[in-house]
Design an enzyme around this catalytic site. Structure first.
Site, PDB file in Angstrom:
ATOM      1  N   TYR A   1       0.794  -1.145   0.117  1.00 31.76           N
ATOM      2  CA  TYR A   1       0.072   0.087   0.042  1.00 31.76           C
ATOM      3  C   TYR A   1       0.837   1.147   0.084  1.00 31.76           C
ATOM      4  O   TYR A   1       2.014   1.271   0.300  1.00 31.76           O
ATOM      5  CB  TYR A   1      -0.822  -0.066   1.158  1.00 31.76           C
TER       6      TYR A   1
ATOM      7  N   THR B   1       1.856   3.764   1.713  1.00 31.17           N
ATOM      8  CA  THR B   1       2.689   4.260   2.659  1.00 31.17           C
ATOM      9  C   THR B   1       3.455   3.120   3.280  1.00 31.17           C
ATOM     10  O   THR B   1       4.230   3.420   4.416  1.00 31.17           O
ATOM     11  CB  THR B   1       1.758   4.878   3.981  1.00 31.17           C
ATOM     12  N   LYS B   2       3.622   1.991   2.852  1.00 27.00           N
ATOM     13  CA  LYS B   2       4.316   0.731   3.619  1.00 27.00           C
ATOM     14  C   LYS B   2       5.742   0.731   3.036  1.00 27.00           C
ATOM     15  O   LYS B   2       6.295   1.675   2.083  1.00 27.00           O
ATOM     16  CB  LYS B   2       3.518  -0.541   3.108  1.00 27.00           C
ATOM     17  N   ASN B   3       6.646   0.222   3.571  1.00 25.65           N
ATOM     18  CA  ASN B   3       8.037   0.098   3.413  1.00 25.65           C
ATOM     19  C   ASN B   3       8.392  -0.014   1.849  1.00 25.65           C
ATOM     20  O   ASN B   3       9.421   0.448   1.658  1.00 25.65           O
ATOM     21  CB  ASN B   3       8.853  -0.677   4.391  1.00 25.65           C
ATOM     22  N   LEU B   4       7.718  -1.018   1.230  1.00 30.34           N
ATOM     23  CA  LEU B   4       7.889  -1.267  -0.163  1.00 30.34           C
ATOM     24  C   LEU B   4       6.418  -0.954  -0.725  1.00 30.34           C
ATOM     25  O   LEU B   4       5.506  -1.619  -0.122  1.00 30.34           O
ATOM     26  CB  LEU B   4       8.147  -2.860  -0.011  1.00 30.34           C
TER      27      LEU B   4
END
Ligand SMILES: *Cc1c(COP(=O)(O)O)cnc(C)c1O
Length: 373
Positions: A178, A180-183
């Site tokens: 998604y 805002t996730k790290n990947l």
């Protein structure tokens, strides 16, 4: 000063990879998705990756592929994003909430044992904020009661605890890509597992239960396909897959950048009386930096930070206090008192690789000023 809550760290290299797909013939799930899956398997050390359009879809298909349905119960923590529980309901099963540990905010193994009934089929621990839940203890409980373990890894690609990484001790690890996730690819997800049969079943269910995917149907000559199971439409396309190919080698470096910001926040929070931070066991993926402020000051603190240009969020108010959960299950706030209290106290600060130390200092100083006026 203005410090946004989140900014992605995409580069020209990432954008070029997407352009290349857009200039090609194949836009849906094809060769690029396949190569992303291979790369992700190498990253996780797990045998199979099935790319999907969300972590929600990954958890939903994991439950379906493991045969969970009406009459079954699945244990989830009360402190998590709603998807961890709604996927259980979508299978026709019942999400059974349990309270969390007061110091980590993660599922409390002792309370998991107490919530097990003859109908319990699975546990979905959540690696909240990027640190890992106590997988070794949960594995022992799952073995004792013959339960499936499905990990909600939306916050945790890079984490490790007691020598355990996501997916090592479970049936499946479910990831989110998604915005805002790290990947990230904006909207995306994956299921990773050492159980190749489970992966095959999820692969089937991600595309209507069709015996051949588009790449197989149209690559070369047309081939007849069959529908062999009732599936969903959860595949990840090549356009979005391309966005992640070059991010994977940068993950550890970006984790280091978040660590730099994290340390600035840690130093400040240690000096403010009444402000606590969650305990981390092992290596955290450092996805969300949450502070626990006194409950009666939380909303004023959110406002104070935003008025001074600092983007903040709440991850999360306790799930059982949300209207649909109250209406559907009749929960009361004190059914899960620790999750409730954490939900009243929590505030998330900006955290991303491009956040420079000057900005992080400003965020920390602003938080300080609210408490030490
Ligand atoms: C983001 C998130 C999800 C859902 O991920 P999607 O890819 O948006 O479906 C699930 N669980 C947690 C803990 C999350 O933060």
């Amino acid at each position: 000063m203005q410090v946004e809550f989140y900014r992605h760290a995409l580069t020209e290299e990432d954008i070029d990879a997407v352009s290349k797909v857009l200039r090609s013939v194949f836009l849906t799930t094809g060769p690029v998705a396949a190569s992303f899956e291979k790369q992700f398997s190498e990253l996780t050390g797990l045998k199979s990756t099935v790319s999907l359009n969300s972590c929600t879809g990954a958890m939903h298909l994991a439950l379906l592929a493991l045969g969970i349905g009406p009459g079954d119960e699945v244990i989830v923590p009360a402190m998590t994003f709603i998807a961890t529980a709604t996927v259980v309901t979508h299978c026709g099963a019942r999400p059974v909430l349990v309270d969390v540990e007061p110091d980590t905010a993660m599922i409390d193994p002792a309370k998991v044992e107490a919530a097990i009934t003859p109908r319990t089929k699975a546990i979905i621990p959540v690696h909240l904020y990027g640190a890992m839940a106590d997988m070794r203890t949960l594995r022992i409980i799952a073995d004792k009661h013959k339960l499936f373990l499905i990990e909600d890894c939306a916050h945790c690609i890079e984490g490790e605890r007691d020598g355990v990484r996501p997916g090592m001790l479970s049936n499946a690890a479910c990831y989110s890509f998604y915005a805002t996730k790290n990947l990230t690819c904006g909207e995306g997800g994956a299921l990773a597992t050492n159980d190749t049969k489970l992966a095959d079943q999820v692969r089937l269910l991600r595309q209507h239960g069709m015996s051949k995917e588009a790449a197989d149907r149209y690559g070369g000559n047309y081939k007849h396909w069959d529908m062999i199971a009732l599936g969903w439409k959860y595949n990840l396309n090549d356009v979005l897959s391309a966005l992640m190919i070059h991010q994977i080698p940068r993950l550890e470096k970006q984790l280091g950048e978040r660590e730099r910001v994290w340390n600035i926040y840690d130093e400040t929070c240690a000096q403010i009386p009444g402000v606590d931070v969650p305990r981390i066991a092992g290596k955290s993926a450092r996805h969300l930096y949450t502070v626990w402020v006194p409950a009666e000051k939380r909303d004023a603190c959110l406002q104070y930070m935003q008025e001074r240009g600092v983007g903040v969020a709440v991850n999360y108010r306790a799930m059982h206090t949300l209207t649909w959960f109250v209406d559907t299950f009749g929960f009361k706030a004190d059914d899960f008192p620790i999750a409730f209290e954490i939900g009243q106290r929590t505030m998330t600060l900006p955290l991303y690789p491009g956040l420079n130390s000057e900005c992080a200092q400003y965020v920390a100083k602003t938080l300080c000023k609210f408490f030490i006026k």
